[in-house]
Design a protein around this motif. Structure first.
Motif, PDB file in Angstrom:
ATOM      1  N   ASP A  10       0.750  -1.081   0.061  1.00  0.00           N
ATOM      2  CA  ASP A  10      -0.016  -0.016  -0.034  1.00  0.00           C
ATOM      3  C   ASP A  10       0.803   1.367   0.075  1.00  0.00           C
ATOM      4  O   ASP A  10       0.369   2.247  -0.528  1.00  0.00           O
ATOM      5  CB  ASP A  10      -0.814   0.236   1.210  1.00  0.00           C
ATOM      6  CG  ASP A  10      -2.227  -1.100   1.050  1.00  0.00           C
ATOM      7  OD1 ASP A  10      -2.303  -1.437  -0.074  1.00  0.00           O
ATOM      8  OD2 ASP A  10      -2.603  -1.259   2.084  1.00  0.00           O
ATOM      9  N   LEU A  11       2.007   1.232   0.817  1.00  0.00           N
ATOM     10  CA  LEU A  11       2.932   2.300   0.800  1.00  0.00           C
ATOM     11  C   LEU A  11       3.474   2.702  -0.404  1.00  0.00           C
ATOM     12  O   LEU A  11       3.377   3.977  -1.139  1.00  0.00           O
ATOM     13  CB  LEU A  11       4.097   2.111   1.689  1.00  0.00           C
ATOM     14  CG  LEU A  11       5.081   3.189   1.994  1.00  0.00           C
ATOM     15  CD1 LEU A  11       4.185   4.677   2.378  1.00  0.00           C
ATOM     16  CD2 LEU A  11       6.159   2.813   3.103  1.00  0.00           C
ATOM     17  N   LEU A  12       3.875   1.649  -1.368  1.00  0.00           N
ATOM     18  CA  LEU A  12       4.506   1.898  -2.742  1.00  0.00           C
ATOM     19  C   LEU A  12       3.239   2.182  -3.679  1.00  0.00           C
ATOM     20  O   LEU A  12       3.496   3.186  -4.523  1.00  0.00           O
ATOM     21  CB  LEU A  12       4.921   0.614  -3.272  1.00  0.00           C
ATOM     22  CG  LEU A  12       5.562   0.868  -4.710  1.00  0.00           C
ATOM     23  CD1 LEU A  12       6.548   1.788  -4.534  1.00  0.00           C
ATOM     24  CD2 LEU A  12       6.237  -0.585  -5.061  1.00  0.00           C
ATOM     25  N   ARG A  13       2.045   1.566  -3.543  1.00  0.00           N
ATOM     26  CA  ARG A  13       0.823   1.922  -4.323  1.00  0.00           C
ATOM     27  C   ARG A  13       0.612   3.550  -4.211  1.00  0.00           C
ATOM     28  O   ARG A  13       0.544   4.181  -5.092  1.00  0.00           O
ATOM     29  CB  ARG A  13      -0.156   1.250  -4.037  1.00  0.00           C
ATOM     30  CG  ARG A  13      -1.690   1.569  -4.767  1.00  0.00           C
ATOM     31  CD  ARG A  13      -2.611   0.625  -4.521  1.00  0.00           C
ATOM     32  NE  ARG A  13      -2.301  -0.869  -4.752  1.00  0.00           N
ATOM     33  CZ  ARG A  13      -2.418  -1.684  -4.113  1.00  0.00           C
ATOM     34  NH1 ARG A  13      -2.491  -1.661  -2.743  1.00  0.00           N
ATOM     35  NH2 ARG A  13      -2.189  -2.910  -4.521  1.00  0.00           N
ATOM     36  N   LYS A  25      13.145   2.608   7.897  1.00  0.00           N
ATOM     37  CA  LYS A  25      12.471   3.264   6.641  1.00  0.00           C
ATOM     38  C   LYS A  25      12.988   2.422   5.301  1.00  0.00           C
ATOM     39  O   LYS A  25      13.881   1.685   5.364  1.00  0.00           O
ATOM     40  CB  LYS A  25      12.932   4.648   6.642  1.00  0.00           C
ATOM     41  CG  LYS A  25      12.453   5.297   7.791  1.00  0.00           C
ATOM     42  CD  LYS A  25      12.604   6.915   7.598  1.00  0.00           C
ATOM     43  CE  LYS A  25      12.075   7.741   8.827  1.00  0.00           C
ATOM     44  NZ  LYS A  25      12.320   9.286   8.430  1.00  0.00           N
ATOM     45  N   ARG A  26      12.317   2.969   4.422  1.00  0.00           N
ATOM     46  CA  ARG A  26      12.487   2.381   2.901  1.00  0.00           C
ATOM     47  C   ARG A  26      12.730   3.722   2.050  1.00  0.00           C
ATOM     48  O   ARG A  26      12.262   4.774   2.370  1.00  0.00           O
ATOM     49  CB  ARG A  26      11.487   1.460   2.251  1.00  0.00           C
ATOM     50  CG  ARG A  26      11.378   0.354   3.434  1.00  0.00           C
ATOM     51  CD  ARG A  26      10.218  -0.640   2.798  1.00  0.00           C
ATOM     52  NE  ARG A  26      10.076  -1.778   3.757  1.00  0.00           N
ATOM     53  CZ  ARG A  26       9.475  -1.877   4.828  1.00  0.00           C
ATOM     54  NH1 ARG A  26       8.864  -0.759   5.221  1.00  0.00           N
ATOM     55  NH2 ARG A  26       9.466  -2.852   5.414  1.00  0.00           N
ATOM     56  N   SER A  27      13.148   3.464   0.699  1.00  0.00           N
ATOM     57  CA  SER A  27      13.523   4.622   0.017  1.00  0.00           C
ATOM     58  C   SER A  27      12.613   4.217  -1.476  1.00  0.00           C
ATOM     59  O   SER A  27      12.453   3.078  -1.727  1.00  0.00           O
ATOM     60  CB  SER A  27      15.004   4.924  -0.636  1.00  0.00           C
ATOM     61  OG  SER A  27      15.537   5.428   0.823  1.00  0.00           O
ATOM     62  N   LEU A  82       5.106  10.843   3.124  1.00  0.00           N
ATOM     63  CA  LEU A  82       4.742   9.666   3.473  1.00  0.00           C
ATOM     64  C   LEU A  82       5.493   8.999   4.587  1.00  0.00           C
ATOM     65  O   LEU A  82       6.752   9.080   4.569  1.00  0.00           O
ATOM     66  CB  LEU A  82       4.631   8.582   2.246  1.00  0.00           C
ATOM     67  CG  LEU A  82       3.853   8.804   1.012  1.00  0.00           C
ATOM     68  CD1 LEU A  82       4.329   8.099  -0.008  1.00  0.00           C
ATOM     69  CD2 LEU A  82       2.588   9.322   1.346  1.00  0.00           C
ATOM     70  N   PRO A  83       4.794   8.441   5.787  1.00  0.00           N
ATOM     71  CA  PRO A  83       5.521   7.908   6.708  1.00  0.00           C
ATOM     72  C   PRO A  83       6.336   6.550   6.348  1.00  0.00           C
ATOM     73  O   PRO A  83       5.964   5.685   5.524  1.00  0.00           O
ATOM     74  CB  PRO A  83       4.421   7.693   7.714  1.00  0.00           C
ATOM     75  CG  PRO A  83       3.142   7.477   6.641  1.00  0.00           C
ATOM     76  CD  PRO A  83       3.417   8.189   5.557  1.00  0.00           C
ATOM     77  N   GLY A  84       7.515   6.432   6.760  1.00  0.00           N
ATOM     78  CA  GLY A  84       8.527   5.485   6.594  1.00  0.00           C
ATOM     79  C   GLY A  84       9.236   5.727   5.342  1.00  0.00           C
ATOM     80  O   GLY A  84       9.955   4.603   5.030  1.00  0.00           O
ATOM     81  N   ILE A  85       9.123   6.681   4.522  1.00  0.00           N
ATOM     82  CA  ILE A  85      10.210   7.086   3.591  1.00  0.00           C
ATOM     83  C   ILE A  85      11.387   7.853   3.844  1.00  0.00           C
ATOM     84  O   ILE A  85      11.340   8.770   4.485  1.00  0.00           O
ATOM     85  CB  ILE A  85       9.206   7.623   2.386  1.00  0.00           C
ATOM     86  CG1 ILE A  85       8.273   6.698   1.909  1.00  0.00           C
ATOM     87  CG2 ILE A  85      10.348   7.840   0.965  1.00  0.00           C
ATOM     88  CD1 ILE A  85       8.597   5.573   1.377  1.00  0.00           C
TER      89      ILE A  85
END
Length: 713
Positions: free
Chosen positions: A606-609, A652-654, A692-695
Motif C-alpha cells: 500500500d505504501l508503494l501504491r 525506513k525504505r526509499s 509519506l511515513p516510513g520513506i
C-alpha cells in the motif's frame, strides 16, 4: 506469427547465437520492410534456397569463440562463409568471423557495457553515408585483439577494435549492436547491408497484421474452441483481445481480468471501464489473498524441484516472478472449472510480446539466449500449456510500438494505446524484498573504487592498488572528462548500496550492486556544463542541460551532465555494478551497511501504491506522460542518514524513480531532467513522496538498458 505468406520474396537470414537483442535485428529490418527468416546455427543450406535468402546476419550471444580448435570447429562456422553470401557478424558474430579468418579473440580486463562513441572508416560499404564518429551500444567481455587474414579494421573505440571488413568479399563484423536504439544510425547500416545483398522492401506491418488475423482464424476451431483471454488493461492484452474479436467474433472470446493485489491505485476499476467503452466486457476476479498466500515448485539447476515459500514471505525476484506466473495459471484453471469449460477445447490467450519471450529465455524466441527474468506469461506452467497447443499469443512476434500501430488499425482509443506499460506481476516486482544486506566479499573493494572515481582528480596524483580498474577501461577523453568533473566545484559522494538489482550485461543476466551518488549541499548549483563538456562526454547534440532552477524550493538542481557521465562509466569500471542512481536531498553522510527487512505484506504494498500514485498523478497533471515511455516507481529497503554512533535502526525504505525512454523496449535510456522532464516536476514528486511515513529518500535511476533492465527485478 510466421513469415510464410511472403516466402517468395528475397530475404535476410538471421543466424541466432542467443543474443538478448537478436530479435531486434529482424525488428530493425522490418522497419525497412525487409523480410527475415530466423535460422539455427545448424541450418540446412537447402532452406536458404527455399526461403530465397540473399544475405546472413550472425547475431551476438552469451557464448564465446575462445575455444580449443577442436571445440571451435564444432561451431561449424566455416560453412557460413563458404556459402558465398554477404555476411554481417554482430558482437559474437564478429568474433566468429575474425577467428574463422585466423584472427585472435581474447578475454581481457576491458569490458564495454553501454553507449560509446567510435570512429569508423566511412569508405566501408557498410557505413556508406555516415560520419566518421558514431554513437553505438557496446556490451561485451571478449575482444578481437588481432584481425584475421584479408580482414581490415574499419572501426575503433580508443584502441579497441569495433568493426572489421573483408578486403575483397562482402563480409563485415561489428562489435557493437546496430539493432538497438542506442546505436542511432544502426538502421542505416542495415539498409546498406540490404543494398549489398540486393534485397528490396516489401514486408509491411499491414500485411503482417492481415496474416496474423488469418492465422488466428485457422488456429481457433469455429465449432469447438472457446478462448479465455487474460486482460491486464495494458495495451498488449487489449490489442490481443481486439484481434481475437476481429478474427472470430465476440461469442468465442471470454475476456478476464485477474486482480492480483499488486495493481496501481484503482487500476482494476479503470481497466474495466476503459475496455467496456470499446465493447470488451471483462469478468473481474479479485484474487489478492490468493496471490499473497501462493506457493509453487521451483526448478533447480540439478533438475529437481523445491517448494517455494509463500509469496508474502519470498525475497528472491525470480521466485516471486515464478510464483505469480504460476498463480495466474492456477486461477485460470479454476475459472475453467467454475464456468464448466472443457480444458481440452478451451484456449488461453495472452498478450505476450517478443521481448517477454526473449528475456525469459524462451525457445520460441531463441534456442540459446540467457534467461534474464521470468515473465509471468512464460513460466514453466505456461510452457507446458503451449506444448499441448492450448495457448495462443497473436502478438508474440511483435514489439510494443508495432502493437500500438496494430491497435490504431483496430480503432482502439488513444487512452488505451498510449498507456504506460505495467508488468503483469505489478508492484510485486517493484518492491525489492530483503531479509539481510547483500554484501559480498567484493563489497568493500568496490566501495573503495567508487570513492576513487569521484575523487579521481586527487587519486591520480597518488595512484593506489586498484587505480588500474579505472584508467585501463576508460578512453583518454573519458579520463580527461572525469578529471575535469572531479576537479571542479561539484563535490560528489558515492555510496554502494547493500542490495542487488537485475541487469543484462554481455547478453547474460546479472544480479549486482547499485551505486548511489549524492551531491554536497555546498556544490549543488555552483557549476554548469559548458559546450566543451558536451563534446568531451561524446553524446548526442542537445543532450545536456544546465542545472535548472527548482521551482519547488528555489534552489538549483544537480549537474545532470556529470551524473549521467558517471552512470555510464561506473559499470565498466566495476563489473559487479549494473545500476547507478542519484539521491535527491543533498549529501548522503553515512555509509549504508544494513537494510530494512521487507516482504510483500499489505502495508508495504500500500505504501508503494501511494508513492506510485503520487508520481504518476504528478506526471499526468504536468503533461509529462508522453515524454517518457515508462516510469516504474520502485521501493528499495534502504534507510539513509543513520548515524552509526547513535545506532539508529533501519526501519525506513526509499523510493526510486526509473524513467525510461525507448522504442524497442529492449534497450533505452533514462529521461534527461531539464530536457525530457522538468526538474520542477521531479522535485514536486520528491517532496510529496517524502511526506509519506516510513520513506527515507527518493532516488533517480541514471542507468541505460543495458547494463540495467527497465525494472529493478
Amino acid at each position: 506469427m510466421n513469415n510464410n505468406h511472403h516466402a517468395n520474396s528475397k530475404c535476410i537470414g538471421i543466424v541466432d547465437a542467443g543474443s538478448q537483442y537478436g530479435k531486434l535485428i529482424d525488428r530493425k529490418l522490418r522497419e525497412l520492410n525487409i523480410r527475415t527468416v530466423i535460422l539455427d546455427f545448424a541450418f540446412d543450406a537447402d532452406e536458404l534456397t527455399a526461403q530465397n535468402v540473399r544475405g546472413l546476419v550472425i547475431s551476438g550471444g552469451p557464448g564465446t569463440v575462445i575455444l580449443e580448435d577442436e571445440e571451435f570447429n564444432k561451431l561449424n562456422g566455416d560453412r557460413i562463409i563458404k556459402l558465398g553470401l554477404p555476411v554481417l557478424g554482430i558482437c559474437f558474430g564478429m568474433q566468429l568471423l575474425n577467428r574463422l579468418f585466423g584472427g585472435a579473440v581474447e578475454r581481457t580486463d576491458l569490458r564495454e557495457d553501454g553507449e560509446c562513441e567510435i570512429e569508423i572508416d566511412t569508405k566501408c560499404a557498410l557505413f556508406n553515408g555516415l560520419s566518421s564518429k558514431q554513437l553505438v551500444l557496446l556490451t561485451h567481455g571478449d575482444t578481437c585483439t588481432k584481425v584475421g587474414e584479408k580482414l581490415k579494421v574499419v572501426g575503433k573505440h580508443g584502441d579497441t577494435i569495433s568493426a572489421i571488413s573483408h578486403e575483397s568479399s562482402s563480409f563485415f563484423g561489428v562489435q557493437f549492436h546496430p539493432e538497438t536504439d542506442l546505436t542511432p544510425n544502426g538502421k542505416t547500416m542495415f539498409k546498406n547491408f540490404c543494398n549489398i545483398c540486393g534485397v528490396e522492401s516489401s514486408y509491411t506491418l499491414n500485411s503482417r497484421l492481415k496474416a496474423s488475423i488469418e492465422e488466428l482464424r485457422q488456429c481457433i476451431d469455429q465449432q469447438q474452441n472457446n478462448v479465455v483471454c487474460l486482460v491486464s488493461g495494458g495495451v498488449d492484452s487489449a490489442v490481443c483481445a481486439a484481434m481475437l474479436q476481429k478474427a472470430v467474433g465476440k461469442d468465442k472470446i471470454i475476456p478476464v481480468h485477474i486482480d492480483n493485489g499488486f495493481m496501481r491505485l484503482n487500476e482494476s476499476k479503470l481497466v474495466e471501464k476503459s475496455l467496456s467503452d470499446i465493447g470488451i466486457n471483462l469478468d473481474v476476479y479479485n484474487e489478492a489473498r490468493t496471490f499473497s498466500m501462493a506457493t509453487t515448485k521451483i526448478l533447480q539447476m540439478d533438475d529437481t524441484y523445491r517448494s517455494s515459500l509463500q509469496l508474502n514471505k519470498t525475497v528472491h525476484p525470480e521466485d516471486k516472478r515464478q510464483i505469480i506466473g504460476d498463480c495466474f495459471i492456477s486461477v485460470y484453471n479454476r475459472i475453467l472449472v467454475d464456468r464448466g469449460l472443457d480444458v481440452e477445447t478451451t484456449l488461453l490467450a495472452q498478450g505476450t510480446l517478443r521481448p517477454d519471450l526473449i528475456e525469459s529465455g524462451s525457445i520460441y524466441a531463441s534456442a540459446k539466449s540467457d534467461r534474464i527474468k521470468t515473465h509471468h506469461n512464460d513460466t514453466d506452467l505456461v510452457r507446458a500449456l503451449r506444448a499441448r497447443g492450448k495457448v495462443i499469443e497473436p502478438l508474440k512476434d511483435f514489439h510494443k510500438d508495432e502493437v500500438r500501430q496494430i491497435g490504431a488499425e483496430l480503432k482502439l482509443s488513444q487512452s488505451i494505446l498510449q498507456r504506460h506499460p505495467f508488468p503483469g506481476p505489478g508492484l510485486a516486482i517493484r518492491i525489492l524484498c530483503a531479509e539481510a544486506p547483500n554484501m559480498g566479499a567484493d563489497f568493500v573493494e568496490t566501495q573503495v573504487i567508487l570513492n576513487k572515481i569521484v575523487t579521481y582528480n586527487d587519486s591520480k596524483r597518488r595512484p593506489f592498488l586498484l587505480f588500474n580498474k579505472i584508467v585501463e577501461v576508460l578512453t583518454k577523453p573519458e579520463l580527461e572528462m572525469l578529471d575535469k568533473i572531479t576537479g571542479g566545484p561539484y563535490m560528489y559522494k558515492s555510496t554502494l548500496l547493500p542490495i542487488n538489482s537485475v541487469g543484462v550485461q554481455g547478453d547474460a543476466r546479472t544480479y549486482s550492486y547499485c551505486a548511489a551518488f549524492s551531491c554536497s549541499s555546498k556544490s549543488i548549483g555552483t557549476a554548469s556544463s559548458s559546450p566543451s563538456d558536451q563534446q568531451q562526454l561524446n553524446t548526442t547534440p542537445g543532450s545536456f542541460v544546465k542545472g535548472a532552477a527548482n521551482s519547488a524550493n528555489s534552489q538549483p538542481g544537480p549537474n545532470w551532465d556529470h551524473l549521467f557521465f558517471l552512470a555510464r562509466i561506473i559499470p565498466r569500471c566495476c563489473h559487479n555494478i549494473n545500476r547507478v542512481a542519484y539521491v535527491f536531498g543533498g549529501e548522503v553522510s553515512h555509509a549504508v551497511n544494513d537494510i530494512t527487512v521487507t516482504y510483500l505484506d499489505a502495508p508495504t504494498v500500500d505504501l508503494l501504491r501511494t508513492a506510485d500514485d503520487i508520481a504518476m498523478t504528478t506526471l499526468k497533471m504536468d503533461n509529462c506522460l508522453k515524454s517518457v515511455s515508462q516510469m516504474p516507481v520502485v521501493m528499495i529497503p534502504i534507510h539513509f542518514d543513520r548515524d552509526p554512533v547513535k545506532r539508529v535502526a533501519s526501519i525506513k525504505r526509499s523510493i526510486v524513480l526509473r524513467t525510461f525512454k525507448t522504442q524497442d523496449f529492449m534497450t533505452g535510456v533514462p529521461a534527461r531532467p531539464g530536457k525530457d522532464i522538468p526538474e520542477s516536476v521531479l522535485n514536486k514528486i520528491n517532496q510529496n513522496i517524502l511526506k509519506l511515513p516510513g520513506i527515507s529518500r527518493v532516488l533517480y535511476d541514471l542507468t541505460s538498458k543495458p547494463p540495467a533492465t527497465t525494472e529493478w527485478e
